[in-house]
Design an enzyme around this catalytic site. Structure first.
Site, PDB file in Angstrom:
ATOM      1  N   TRP A   1      11.136  -9.812  -9.237  1.00  0.00           N
ATOM      2  CA  TRP A   1      10.365  -8.552  -9.830  1.00  0.00           C
ATOM      3  C   TRP A   1      11.437  -7.908 -10.735  1.00  0.00           C
ATOM      4  O   TRP A   1      12.441  -7.423 -10.571  1.00  0.00           O
ATOM      5  CB  TRP A   1      10.077  -7.509  -8.530  1.00  0.00           C
ATOM      6  CG  TRP A   1       9.529  -6.341  -8.841  1.00  0.00           C
ATOM      7  CD1 TRP A   1       8.054  -6.384  -8.554  1.00  0.00           C
ATOM      8  CD2 TRP A   1       9.655  -5.048  -9.112  1.00  0.00           C
ATOM      9  NE1 TRP A   1       7.441  -5.053  -8.967  1.00  0.00           N
ATOM     10  CE2 TRP A   1       8.563  -4.362  -9.154  1.00  0.00           C
ATOM     11  CE3 TRP A   1      10.972  -4.377  -9.305  1.00  0.00           C
ATOM     12  CZ2 TRP A   1       8.501  -2.815  -9.539  1.00  0.00           C
ATOM     13  CZ3 TRP A   1      10.868  -2.971  -9.833  1.00  0.00           C
ATOM     14  CH2 TRP A   1       9.640  -2.425  -9.874  1.00  0.00           C
TER      15      TRP A   1
ATOM     16  N   LYS B   1       6.472  -4.052  -2.279  1.00  0.00           N
ATOM     17  CA  LYS B   1       6.407  -3.310  -0.933  1.00  0.00           C
ATOM     18  C   LYS B   1       7.784  -2.712  -0.408  1.00  0.00           C
ATOM     19  O   LYS B   1       7.609  -1.733   0.114  1.00  0.00           O
ATOM     20  CB  LYS B   1       5.956  -4.572   0.174  1.00  0.00           C
ATOM     21  CG  LYS B   1       5.967  -4.171   1.462  1.00  0.00           C
ATOM     22  CD  LYS B   1       4.814  -3.533   1.629  1.00  0.00           C
ATOM     23  CE  LYS B   1       4.380  -2.907   3.112  1.00  0.00           C
ATOM     24  NZ  LYS B   1       3.501  -1.890   3.264  1.00  0.00           N
TER      25      LYS B   1
ATOM     26  N   GLU C   1      -3.219   3.775  -6.202  1.00  0.00           N
ATOM     27  CA  GLU C   1      -2.404   2.615  -6.137  1.00  0.00           C
ATOM     28  C   GLU C   1      -3.085   1.222  -6.166  1.00  0.00           C
ATOM     29  O   GLU C   1      -2.771   0.164  -6.655  1.00  0.00           O
ATOM     30  CB  GLU C   1      -1.063   2.593  -5.110  1.00  0.00           C
ATOM     31  CG  GLU C   1      -1.848   2.770  -3.827  1.00  0.00           C
ATOM     32  CD  GLU C   1      -0.484   2.767  -2.733  1.00  0.00           C
ATOM     33  OE1 GLU C   1       0.484   2.386  -3.244  1.00  0.00           O
ATOM     34  OE2 GLU C   1      -0.719   3.299  -1.689  1.00  0.00           O
TER      35      GLU C   1
ATOM     36  N   HIS D   1      -5.804  28.203 -10.576  1.00  0.00           N
ATOM     37  CA  HIS D   1      -4.931  28.596 -11.512  1.00  0.00           C
ATOM     38  C   HIS D   1      -4.750  27.475 -12.492  1.00  0.00           C
ATOM     39  O   HIS D   1      -3.544  27.301 -13.018  1.00  0.00           O
ATOM     40  CB  HIS D   1      -3.465  28.547 -10.574  1.00  0.00           C
ATOM     41  CG  HIS D   1      -3.614  29.773  -9.513  1.00  0.00           C
ATOM     42  ND1 HIS D   1      -3.537  31.205 -10.273  1.00  0.00           N
ATOM     43  CD2 HIS D   1      -3.693  29.784  -8.144  1.00  0.00           C
ATOM     44  CE1 HIS D   1      -3.600  31.724  -8.963  1.00  0.00           C
ATOM     45  NE2 HIS D   1      -3.809  31.136  -7.704  1.00  0.00           N
TER      46      HIS D   1
ATOM     47  N   ARG E   1       5.377  -8.724  -1.202  1.00  0.00           N
ATOM     48  CA  ARG E   1       6.636  -7.782  -1.801  1.00  0.00           C
ATOM     49  C   ARG E   1       6.428  -7.311  -3.226  1.00  0.00           C
ATOM     50  O   ARG E   1       6.899  -6.292  -3.499  1.00  0.00           O
ATOM     51  CB  ARG E   1       8.001  -8.217  -1.384  1.00  0.00           C
ATOM     52  CG  ARG E   1       8.483  -8.596   0.032  1.00  0.00           C
ATOM     53  CD  ARG E   1       9.525  -9.304   0.038  1.00  0.00           C
ATOM     54  NE  ARG E   1      10.535  -8.469  -0.344  1.00  0.00           N
ATOM     55  CZ  ARG E   1      11.305  -7.890   0.280  1.00  0.00           C
ATOM     56  NH1 ARG E   1      11.383  -7.666   1.783  1.00  0.00           N
ATOM     57  NH2 ARG E   1      12.622  -7.341   0.001  1.00  0.00           N
TER      58      ARG E   1
ATOM     59  N   ASN F   1      19.264 -10.877  -5.281  1.00  0.00           N
ATOM     60  CA  ASN F   1      18.503  -9.583  -5.261  1.00  0.00           C
ATOM     61  C   ASN F   1      19.288  -8.494  -5.387  1.00  0.00           C
ATOM     62  O   ASN F   1      20.380  -8.437  -4.586  1.00  0.00           O
ATOM     63  CB  ASN F   1      17.629  -9.350  -3.829  1.00  0.00           C
ATOM     64  CG  ASN F   1      16.564 -10.181  -3.570  1.00  0.00           C
ATOM     65  OD1 ASN F   1      16.130 -10.883  -4.631  1.00  0.00           O
ATOM     66  ND2 ASN F   1      15.810 -10.057  -2.402  1.00  0.00           N
ATOM     67  N   GLY F   2      19.005  -7.466  -6.072  1.00  0.00           N
ATOM     68  CA  GLY F   2      19.925  -6.429  -6.202  1.00  0.00           C
ATOM     69  C   GLY F   2      20.026  -6.033  -7.729  1.00  0.00           C
ATOM     70  O   GLY F   2      19.661  -6.697  -8.580  1.00  0.00           O
TER      71      GLY F   2
ATOM     72  N   LYS G   1      -3.471   6.457  -2.017  1.00  0.00           N
ATOM     73  CA  LYS G   1      -3.980   5.184  -1.649  1.00  0.00           C
ATOM     74  C   LYS G   1      -5.036   4.776  -2.840  1.00  0.00           C
ATOM     75  O   LYS G   1      -5.027   3.827  -3.147  1.00  0.00           O
ATOM     76  CB  LYS G   1      -4.672   5.569  -0.527  1.00  0.00           C
ATOM     77  CG  LYS G   1      -4.332   4.815   1.109  1.00  0.00           C
ATOM     78  CD  LYS G   1      -3.313   4.177   1.597  1.00  0.00           C
ATOM     79  CE  LYS G   1      -2.134   4.120   0.613  1.00  0.00           C
ATOM     80  NZ  LYS G   1      -0.943   4.397   1.424  1.00  0.00           N
TER      81      LYS G   1
ATOM     82  N   GLU H   1      -1.802  11.872   0.509  1.00  0.00           N
ATOM     83  CA  GLU H   1      -1.929  10.443   0.928  1.00  0.00           C
ATOM     84  C   GLU H   1      -3.236   9.691   0.526  1.00  0.00           C
ATOM     85  O   GLU H   1      -3.162   8.501  -0.274  1.00  0.00           O
ATOM     86  CB  GLU H   1      -1.411  10.386   2.504  1.00  0.00           C
ATOM     87  CG  GLU H   1      -1.664   8.888   2.910  1.00  0.00           C
ATOM     88  CD  GLU H   1      -0.720   7.996   2.333  1.00  0.00           C
ATOM     89  OE1 GLU H   1       0.393   8.386   1.494  1.00  0.00           O
ATOM     90  OE2 GLU H   1      -0.875   6.881   2.580  1.00  0.00           O
TER      91      GLU H   1
ATOM     92  N   CYS I   1      11.879  -8.124  -5.231  1.00  0.00           N
ATOM     93  CA  CYS I   1      12.534  -9.736  -5.093  1.00  0.00           C
ATOM     94  C   CYS I   1      12.692 -10.111  -3.737  1.00  0.00           C
ATOM     95  O   CYS I   1      12.807  -9.379  -2.910  1.00  0.00           O
ATOM     96  CB  CYS I   1      14.007  -9.844  -5.944  1.00  0.00           C
ATOM     97  SG  CYS I   1      13.995  -9.401  -7.554  1.00  0.00           S
TER      98      CYS I   1
HETATM   99  C1  F6R Z   1       2.264   3.548  -0.789  1.00  0.00           C
HETATM  100  C2  F6R Z   1       3.580   3.081  -0.401  1.00  0.00           C
HETATM  101  C3  F6R Z   1       4.817   3.796  -0.680  1.00  0.00           C
HETATM  102  C4  F6R Z   1       5.831   3.613   0.097  1.00  0.00           C
HETATM  103  C5  F6R Z   1       7.152   4.081  -0.484  1.00  0.00           C
HETATM  104  C6  F6R Z   1       8.424   4.286   0.566  1.00  0.00           C
HETATM  105  O1  F6R Z   1       1.285   3.054   0.031  1.00  0.00           O
HETATM  106  O2  F6R Z   1       3.564   2.300   0.623  1.00  0.00           O
HETATM  107  O3  F6R Z   1       4.716   4.606  -1.526  1.00  0.00           O
HETATM  108  O4  F6R Z   1       5.370   4.564   1.247  1.00  0.00           O
HETATM  109  O5  F6R Z   1       7.639   3.259  -1.445  1.00  0.00           O
HETATM  110  O6  F6R Z   1       8.524   2.848   1.156  1.00  0.00           O
HETATM  111  P1  F6R Z   1       9.389   2.829   2.584  1.00  0.00           P
HETATM  112  O7  F6R Z   1       8.661   3.784   3.736  1.00  0.00           O
HETATM  113  O8  F6R Z   1       9.346   1.337   2.910  1.00  0.00           O
HETATM  114  O9  F6R Z   1      10.631   3.718   2.443  1.00  0.00           O
END
Ligand code: F6R
Length: 612
Positions: A76, A607, A491, A507, A27, A102-103, A488, A484, A2
């Site tokens: 959200w 985000k 997602e 295994h 976000r 928010n929250g 990437k 990673e 949010c």
């Molecule tokens: C993936 C991504 C997420 C963040 C995770 C932690 O591309 O961006 O996996 O890495 O949500 O977020 P932060 O770093 O903001 O704590």
């Protein structure tokens, strides 16, 4: 997650709110809304499910909402499905107050029951609506809105960033914060609130971060802030270093692509100020060499990609420091009764600085006496403020949901921290130390080389964008890198993907390899190249197509066995993942592009994850 924006000033509020909400779109959200207030028309609200464009359409089809004070929200969904009614702002039964939140209000059921007994009728399924209804209820006993707000906050349990409008105070906006980010913006004859500086950066770069328990009253005349006991306080102002252009696409098709391309500069900004005369220097740290010698255990705690940085960090810190390092997912760590004490160092990594699980892990660590050092991108964020020490990654605002430049800068900074601590412990040979420093200096230029040509990734994406599943395999640092790369890809492209330590294939996983399966074999870690070659042969002989990623000097060897070879310049092994990640980002990006995905805003993702 949010987003909140609020405004009070002399200009019509709606355009300011919509512009702010647009900047918060990154976000992640499923509905949006605005409320404004004017003396003549009282509170006016418009909100709906879907993108901001749907809200704009609704607003365009009616007489303009009138008012120079207002609140806006992107939601959200957590409590109650995404629909028009559950969207924010929420307005109280008799239309006296509107709120954005928010929250999560943890005791909302109890408050709702109390109010239902008093005859209050609820409209939505949200936890947030109780705040609006309780406020109106409290207005019966308190004519001053601030009295009512304090009475409500006393009863709320959980996390909140709140923006509040009152029908009979058309120039006033009230804000309150506990465990959810909220900042104040100071303009000329106007004031703002926002959950994230990007929402208001076009109007002001002069901000203050609200602390837990604080309440702010904003009017055209300025901002008054009170602590939890309602004592007036002076806030420290901060100047946002980046400007509005940093949060815009600037001609690129996607923020993600722009941010991939910005990595050389982001690394330069992060590394250069911390290298002096061939040494790593952290002027911002309070921690001393003596502290470092005291630590018997090191933990790295984070979520998602930041956790993957920690995975690389474990290999690098152990190699440089010869001290055991444990990496933990924050969501697990916080409930694991971790074996930490005052002789433990907990390194917390977070781009946003607001991730709830990471924040909870940080608090758990501090409660147990550990020293918490965080690596954070957002200046003044909650994690940065609650840590004993903070190292900022100077990546600038990262707008695409999938992290790229924040990951890269976190990685470089963690390695620098490892090198610095290794020097404190006197455990790193001078030649190794010098070699890492000299490669750190060269890293931005080498990265610029990697991003300078993208044709090969476009080509590979055109071949493989229809795959149902893609595997990533590697050993040691390449295993951590694969985690990673795989994240990437999944997602943003929605292709199922798995990342395995290559030695684990036999295994179990190898049973999934069949004719045409795509395997991304990461072979950048020189000492284990022979093993990587064996693993490629292993999957090729079961019919896999293999795209290998290696350093330039091994191209020929891998071309003899892999279907395609991607190369990166060679650097010191501890920095190799910094170069290796970029081809994986670009590969994922072009695959998602071919599949027509919403690259900057992948479905279901947010985000900044401020809920558990
Ligand atoms: C993936 C991504 C997420 C963040 C995770 C932690 O591309 O961006 O996996 O890495 O949500 O977020 P932060 O770093 O903001 O704590």
């Amino acid at each position: 997650m949010c987003g909140i924006v609020g405004y009070t000033g002399n200009a019509p509020a709606v355009p300011v709110l919509l512009d702010g909400l647009e900047r918060l779109e990154y976000r992640g959200y499923d509905s949006a809304g605005v409320a404004v207030v004017s003396r003549e028309r009282g509170l006016q609200i418009e909100k709906c499910k879907g993108r901001l464009s749907a809200l704009r359409e609704k607003l365009d089809g009616q007489p303009p909402l009138a008012g120079t004070a207002g609140i806006g929200h992107t939601r959200w969904a957590t409590h109650g499905e995404p629909n028009d009614v559950n969207s924010h702002p929420h307005v109280s039964q008799n239309g006296r107050v509107a709120i954005v939140h928010n929250g999560i209000i943890e005791n909302y059921v109890e408050i709702k029951e109390f109010l239902l007994h008093k005859g209050v009728a609820f409209r939505s399924d949200t936890d947030s609506e109780v705040v609006a209804q309780l406020l109106e209820y409290c207005f019966n006993d308190h004519s001053d809105p601030l009295d009512a707000v304090y009475a409500v906050l006393e009863r709320l349990e959980g996390a909140y960033a709140l923006g509040i409008l009152c029908a009979d105070r058309p120039d006033m906006l009230i804000a309150a914060r506990k465990d959810a980010p909220l900042l104040l913006g100071y303009g000329d004859g106007e004031s703002f609130i926002a959950s994230d500086a990007t929402a208001i950066i076009a109007h002001t770069r002069d901000v203050a971060y609200m602390e837990d328990g604080e309440v702010a009253v904003l009017t055209r005349a300025g901002v008054q802030v009170f602590d939890e006991y309602r004592r007036p306080i002076e806030k420290e102002h901060h100047f946002i270093e980046w400007d509005v252009s940093a949060a815009e696409k600037g001609g690129y098709a996607h923020f993600m692509f722009k941010e991939i391309m910005e990595q050389p500069e982001a690394l330069r900004q992060t590394i250069s100020p911390r290298l002096r005369d061939g040494r790593v220097v952290f002027e911002e740290l309070h921690i001393t060499a003596e502290d470092v010698r005291r630590f018997r255990r090191i933990f790295i705690v984070a979520c998602g990609s930041s956790y993957h940085v920690g995975m690389v960090g474990k290999y690098n810190l152990e190699r440089l420091m010869r001290t055991p390092v444990e990496v933990a997912l924050a969501s697990e760590f916080r409930y694991s009764d971790p074996l930490i004490d005052k002789d433990s160092l907990v390194i917390v990594i977070s781009q946003s600085g607001e991730t709830l699980d990471t924040m909870a892990a940080l608090r758990e660590a501090r409660n147990r006496g550990a020293y918490v050092l965080s690596i954070v991108n957002v200046v003044g964020s909650s994690i940065a403020r609650e840590s004993d020490d903070v190292l900022y990654t100077w990546a600038g605002p990262e707008i695409a949901v999938a992290t790229t430049k924040a990951y890269s800068t976190q990685l470089a900074l963690l390695t620098m921290l490892g090198l610095w601590m290794a020097r404190c412990l006197d455990r790193v040979e001078q030649t190794e130390y010098d070699a890492v420093v000299s490669e750190l200096e060269a890293l931005p230029a080498k990265l610029a080389e990697v991003v300078s040509s993208t044709e090969i990734y476009q080509y590979l994406a055109s071949l493989y964008f229809n795959q149902e599943c893609i595997f990533y395999i590697g050993r040691n640092l390449d295993y951590a890198l694969g985690l990673e790369g795989s994240l990437k890809l999944k997602e943003i492209s929605y292709i199922h993907s798995e990342s395995y330590a290559a030695g684990e294939l036999k295994h179990g996983t190898i049973s999934l390899i069949e004719q045409g399966t795509l395997v991304m074999s990461l072979a950048t870690y020189g000492p284990l190249l022979d093993k990587a070659v064996s693993n490629i042969v292993e999957v090729k002989s079961r019919g896999a197509d293999v795209v290998a990623l290696t350093t330039e000097e091994h191209r020929q060897r891998l071309e003899a066995i892999a279907s395609h070879v991607l190369t990166i310049p060679r650097t010191h092994p501890v920095l190799q993942p910094n170069l290796g990640v970029v081809p994986l980002q670009l590969f994922a990006y072009y695959i998602a592009l071919h599949r027509g995905c919403d690259i900057d805003k992948p479905k279901n993702l947010a985000k900044s994850v401020t809920v558990e």
